[in-house]
Motif scaffolding. Structure first.
Motif, PDB file in Angstrom:
ATOM      1  N   GLU A 205       0.767  -1.191  -0.150  1.00  0.00           N
ATOM      2  CA  GLU A 205      -0.131   0.079  -0.099  1.00  0.00           C
ATOM      3  C   GLU A 205       0.849   1.187   0.051  1.00  0.00           C
ATOM      4  O   GLU A 205       0.465   2.251  -0.435  1.00  0.00           O
ATOM      5  CB  GLU A 205      -1.029   0.001   1.307  1.00  0.00           C
ATOM      6  N   CYS A 206       2.201   1.295   0.611  1.00  0.00           N
ATOM      7  CA  CYS A 206       2.886   2.570   0.692  1.00  0.00           C
ATOM      8  C   CYS A 206       3.745   2.451  -0.581  1.00  0.00           C
ATOM      9  O   CYS A 206       3.762   3.369  -1.466  1.00  0.00           O
ATOM     10  CB  CYS A 206       3.506   2.617   1.923  1.00  0.00           C
ATOM     11  N   THR A 207       4.805   1.616  -0.442  1.00  0.00           N
ATOM     12  CA  THR A 207       5.864   1.562  -1.512  1.00  0.00           C
ATOM     13  C   THR A 207       5.296   1.062  -2.765  1.00  0.00           C
ATOM     14  O   THR A 207       5.560   1.783  -4.063  1.00  0.00           O
ATOM     15  CB  THR A 207       6.976   0.547  -1.310  1.00  0.00           C
ATOM     16  N   GLY A 208       4.199   0.331  -2.853  1.00  0.00           N
ATOM     17  CA  GLY A 208       3.688  -0.263  -4.198  1.00  0.00           C
ATOM     18  C   GLY A 208       2.600   0.953  -4.590  1.00  0.00           C
ATOM     19  O   GLY A 208       2.778   1.202  -5.793  1.00  0.00           O
ATOM     20  N   ASN A 209       1.558   1.160  -3.903  1.00  0.00           N
ATOM     21  CA  ASN A 209       0.502   1.978  -4.383  1.00  0.00           C
ATOM     22  C   ASN A 209       0.438   3.556  -4.005  1.00  0.00           C
ATOM     23  O   ASN A 209      -0.335   4.320  -4.241  1.00  0.00           O
ATOM     24  CB  ASN A 209      -0.830   1.547  -3.623  1.00  0.00           C
ATOM     25  N   LEU A 210       1.776   3.739  -3.339  1.00  0.00           N
ATOM     26  CA  LEU A 210       2.078   5.201  -3.169  1.00  0.00           C
ATOM     27  C   LEU A 210       1.177   6.029  -2.354  1.00  0.00           C
ATOM     28  O   LEU A 210       0.877   7.293  -2.444  1.00  0.00           O
ATOM     29  CB  LEU A 210       2.306   5.736  -4.304  1.00  0.00           C
ATOM     30  N   HIS A 211       0.705   5.497  -1.097  1.00  0.00           N
ATOM     31  CA  HIS A 211       0.017   6.138  -0.007  1.00  0.00           C
ATOM     32  C   HIS A 211       1.111   6.470   1.014  1.00  0.00           C
ATOM     33  O   HIS A 211       2.133   5.868   1.486  1.00  0.00           O
ATOM     34  CB  HIS A 211      -1.034   5.269   0.491  1.00  0.00           C
ATOM     35  N   PHE A 212       0.831   7.841   1.322  1.00  0.00           N
ATOM     36  CA  PHE A 212       1.599   8.456   2.161  1.00  0.00           C
ATOM     37  C   PHE A 212       1.528   8.365   3.746  1.00  0.00           C
ATOM     38  O   PHE A 212       1.850   9.235   4.438  1.00  0.00           O
ATOM     39  CB  PHE A 212       1.827  10.149   1.876  1.00  0.00           C
ATOM     40  N   ASN A 335     -16.363   0.124   2.184  1.00  0.00           N
ATOM     41  CA  ASN A 335     -15.907  -0.617   2.992  1.00  0.00           C
ATOM     42  C   ASN A 335     -16.065  -0.420   4.484  1.00  0.00           C
ATOM     43  O   ASN A 335     -15.092  -0.666   5.464  1.00  0.00           O
ATOM     44  CB  ASN A 335     -14.449  -1.043   3.059  1.00  0.00           C
ATOM     45  N   ALA A 336     -17.269   0.068   4.434  1.00  0.00           N
ATOM     46  CA  ALA A 336     -17.590   0.281   6.139  1.00  0.00           C
ATOM     47  C   ALA A 336     -18.326  -0.651   6.891  1.00  0.00           C
ATOM     48  O   ALA A 336     -18.550  -1.600   6.274  1.00  0.00           O
ATOM     49  CB  ALA A 336     -18.856   1.786   5.867  1.00  0.00           C
ATOM     50  N   SER A 337     -18.522  -0.440   8.144  1.00  0.00           N
ATOM     51  CA  SER A 337     -18.828  -1.482   9.125  1.00  0.00           C
ATOM     52  C   SER A 337     -20.383  -0.810   9.779  1.00  0.00           C
ATOM     53  O   SER A 337     -21.251  -1.271   9.255  1.00  0.00           O
ATOM     54  CB  SER A 337     -17.983  -1.711  10.185  1.00  0.00           C
ATOM     55  N   ILE A 338     -20.289  -0.196  10.678  1.00  0.00           N
ATOM     56  CA  ILE A 338     -21.593   0.351  11.611  1.00  0.00           C
ATOM     57  C   ILE A 338     -22.415   1.082  10.468  1.00  0.00           C
ATOM     58  O   ILE A 338     -23.367   1.224  10.416  1.00  0.00           O
ATOM     59  CB  ILE A 338     -20.829   1.052  12.672  1.00  0.00           C
ATOM     60  N   TYR A 339     -21.734   2.028   9.581  1.00  0.00           N
ATOM     61  CA  TYR A 339     -22.622   2.745   8.848  1.00  0.00           C
ATOM     62  C   TYR A 339     -23.302   1.778   7.739  1.00  0.00           C
ATOM     63  O   TYR A 339     -24.420   2.388   7.524  1.00  0.00           O
ATOM     64  CB  TYR A 339     -21.468   3.717   7.939  1.00  0.00           C
ATOM     65  N   THR A 401     -17.893   6.354   6.700  1.00  0.00           N
ATOM     66  CA  THR A 401     -18.748   5.621   5.608  1.00  0.00           C
ATOM     67  C   THR A 401     -17.654   5.214   4.537  1.00  0.00           C
ATOM     68  O   THR A 401     -18.068   4.444   3.878  1.00  0.00           O
ATOM     69  CB  THR A 401     -19.568   6.958   5.027  1.00  0.00           C
ATOM     70  N   THR A 402     -16.528   5.611   4.731  1.00  0.00           N
ATOM     71  CA  THR A 402     -15.529   5.216   3.834  1.00  0.00           C
ATOM     72  C   THR A 402     -14.086   4.710   4.427  1.00  0.00           C
ATOM     73  O   THR A 402     -13.634   5.554   5.122  1.00  0.00           O
ATOM     74  CB  THR A 402     -15.063   6.077   2.631  1.00  0.00           C
ATOM     75  N   VAL A 403     -13.807   3.565   4.305  1.00  0.00           N
ATOM     76  CA  VAL A 403     -12.495   2.904   4.805  1.00  0.00           C
ATOM     77  C   VAL A 403     -11.952   2.205   3.722  1.00  0.00           C
ATOM     78  O   VAL A 403     -11.833   1.146   3.740  1.00  0.00           O
ATOM     79  CB  VAL A 403     -12.697   2.149   5.999  1.00  0.00           C
ATOM     80  N   HIS A 404     -10.901   3.000   3.184  1.00  0.00           N
ATOM     81  CA  HIS A 404     -10.093   2.454   1.985  1.00  0.00           C
ATOM     82  C   HIS A 404      -8.801   1.560   2.751  1.00  0.00           C
ATOM     83  O   HIS A 404      -8.404   1.862   4.034  1.00  0.00           O
ATOM     84  CB  HIS A 404      -9.237   3.460   1.229  1.00  0.00           C
ATOM     85  N   PRO A 405      -8.395   0.417   2.289  1.00  0.00           N
ATOM     86  CA  PRO A 405      -7.751  -0.389   2.977  1.00  0.00           C
ATOM     87  C   PRO A 405      -6.442   0.305   3.749  1.00  0.00           C
ATOM     88  O   PRO A 405      -6.070  -0.092   4.778  1.00  0.00           O
ATOM     89  CB  PRO A 405      -7.183  -1.419   1.903  1.00  0.00           C
TER      90      PRO A 405
END
Length: 476
Positions: A205-212, A335-339, A401-405
């Motif tokens: 997710e970080c090195t591969g997909n470039l999330h900071f 990918n929400a739960s309670i919402y 409402t939104t939980v990206h991995p």
């Protein structure tokens, strides 16, 4: 050399297998191919788990393996996220003297500035309609990294990706260094840091997909390090820098309430007190807070954030940025739960999606929960402060409402410095949410989402309320 290879032949074989899996993930995976994605990931998770177990006494060998796995991605374009196209877009706007907060890519493509942005159409097509039609929501320090790529990468998308990876890997080296220092001070094994750095979730997710999140996480750890050194002014400055990468650490501020207390006595167990006595003790704790230091800490954090945004400010900035942030609460859902439970109830009662109303209520509920944690949890040591941050983040995500991995990266990092391991479990099952990419209409499989949260919440409840039932620790 030969003796060393023989001694470590099983870990070496595991690492070579993992390297092949990472290569396949980086260069031979289409995100629509969910069976292959989840199989590779499950294999990588198992292999990393075993490598850490077998080499936990070889700190620098594990560090070298973590670096090699990251270098496998060096020439790969992200294949699970298209956000990097927006990063490049914002950076090239800044390189051309254009404020990225003032216009959406769609609108800018129709303006006179269109011709000044190299590969504009390719970037807009790459980021997708959703991103192209909305204002940027990335804070100023993140924008500075984008700008560096915009200034020196020329017309090369791959070169921009390499620059982003440099900053991310550099931050993870910082996490290695200061994470190790913090683990020593908290009297925890040093190799625990590899439950983050060798976790395939982090590498992908970080090195591969470039999330900071790794960059933000580095500043959070550095802030806590200076807090442990009792250099709270520097800590506040660095925490402000973390907020300038991602706004998420702002929710930590209420948790500092009791940390800035003169009452550090934690010898009396709350189990021996009545509920009324516990409330009275917590209220009395408020009288011992060093309010001058606490308010100064808050002021410095906010001042750093404001100074970062100041170069971008004009009359339209606040409206555009607020609108962009609001979308995550009142428009987007993933990918929400309670919402999702609340949404289902809303459909039964109202007959339509109530996200607009729910999106206004859930952040308030989150704030109340964090305030309760701040008031009634014993947050007087660095370890208890970090634990409080983990729970604050997890409650926030459970009510989102939104939980990206990749959002899970921050509680995953902080959990390494606590006794809780459910974020590691979450980092495994969160990948189930990528099932949505495997079909053309981007439909989530709610059974998989349910499985994800049943596993995570079940493990968390067991760790918190029934720790003795975990007779062994998977991650010790």
């Amino acid at each position: 050399m030969i003796k060393s290879l023989k001694l470590h032949k099983i870990p070496l074989l595991l690492c070579l297998t993992a390297a092949v899996f990472y290569w396949s993930f980086a260069y031979d995976l289409n995100r629509e191919d969910f069976p292959k994605l989840i199989t590779l990931y499950a294999g990588l998770f198992f292999l990393s788990f075993k490598v850490i177990q077998l080499l936990k006494t070889r700190f620098w060998l594990l560090a070298g393996i973590a670096l090699i796995f990251r270098l496998i991605f060096i020439l790969a374009l992200p294949n699970l996220s298209q956000d990097f196209y927006r990063f490049i877009w914002d950076g090239r706007l800044l390189a051309n003297g254009i404020n990225p907060y003032l216009s959406t890519p769609d609108l800018l493509m129709k303006s006179a500035h269109f011709g000044s942005i190299s590969e504009a159409q390719e970037l807009v097509n790459g980021m997708g309609n959703l991103s192209a039609s909305n204002y940027t929501n990335y804070p100023p320090l993140n924008q500075l990294i984008f700008a560096v790529a915009g200034w020196i990468s020329g017309n090369s998308i791959l070169f921009s990706v390499l620059i982003f990876r440099f900053f991310i890997v550099l931050s993870e080296v910082g996490i290695l260094v200061f994470g190790r220092k913090l683990l020593k001070q908290l009297e925890l094994p040093e190799y625990y840091i590899f439950w983050f750095l060798l976790n395939p979730f982090v590498i992908i997710e970080c090195t591969g997909n470039l999330h900071f999140e790794s960059v933000m996480g580095f500043f959070i750890l550095l802030s806590f390090y200076f807090l442990w050194k009792q250099k709270w002014i520097i800590s506040a400055i660095v925490l402000g820098l973390s907020v300038s990468v991602k706004l998420l650490p702002l929710m930590f501020l209420p948790l500092f309430l009791k940390f800035f207390s003169n009452n550090k006595n934690t010898s009396e167990s709350s189990e021996n007190r009545s509920f009324a006595a516990q409330i009275s003790a917590n209220l009395n704790d408020l009288k011992t807070i060093r309010w001058t230091n606490l308010l100064s800490y808050y002021t410095i954090v906010m001042l750093i954030v404001i100074l970062g945004f100041l170069p971008f400010y004009n009359s339209a900035f606040l409206a555009n940025f607020s609108k962009s942030i609001g979308l995550w609460f009142q428009k987007f859902e993933f990918n929400a739960s309670i919402y999702y439970v609340i949404r289902w109830i809303g459909f039964q009662i109202k007959g339509y999606n109530i996200i607009a109303d729910t999106g206004r209520i859930l952040p308030v509920a989150t704030f109340i929960i964090i305030l309760i944690i701040s008031l009634f949890r014993k947050i007087r040591s660095l370890k208890s402060l970090i634990s409080g941050c983990v729970f604050a983040l997890c409650f926030y995500f459970l009510l989102s409402t939104t939980v990206h991995p990749w959002y899970i990266l921050t509680p995953l990092l902080l959990s390494i410095f606590t006794t809780y391991r459910f974020p590691i479990v979450w980092s495994f099952v969160a990948m189930l949410s990528y099932y949505a990419y495997g079909n053309g209409d981007f439909q989530e499989n709610l059974w998989l989402i349910t499985l994800e949260y049943v596993v995570v919440i079940g493990f968390a409840i067991t760790e918190v309320f029934f720790p003795k039932k975990l007779s062994f620790s998977l991650f010790s």
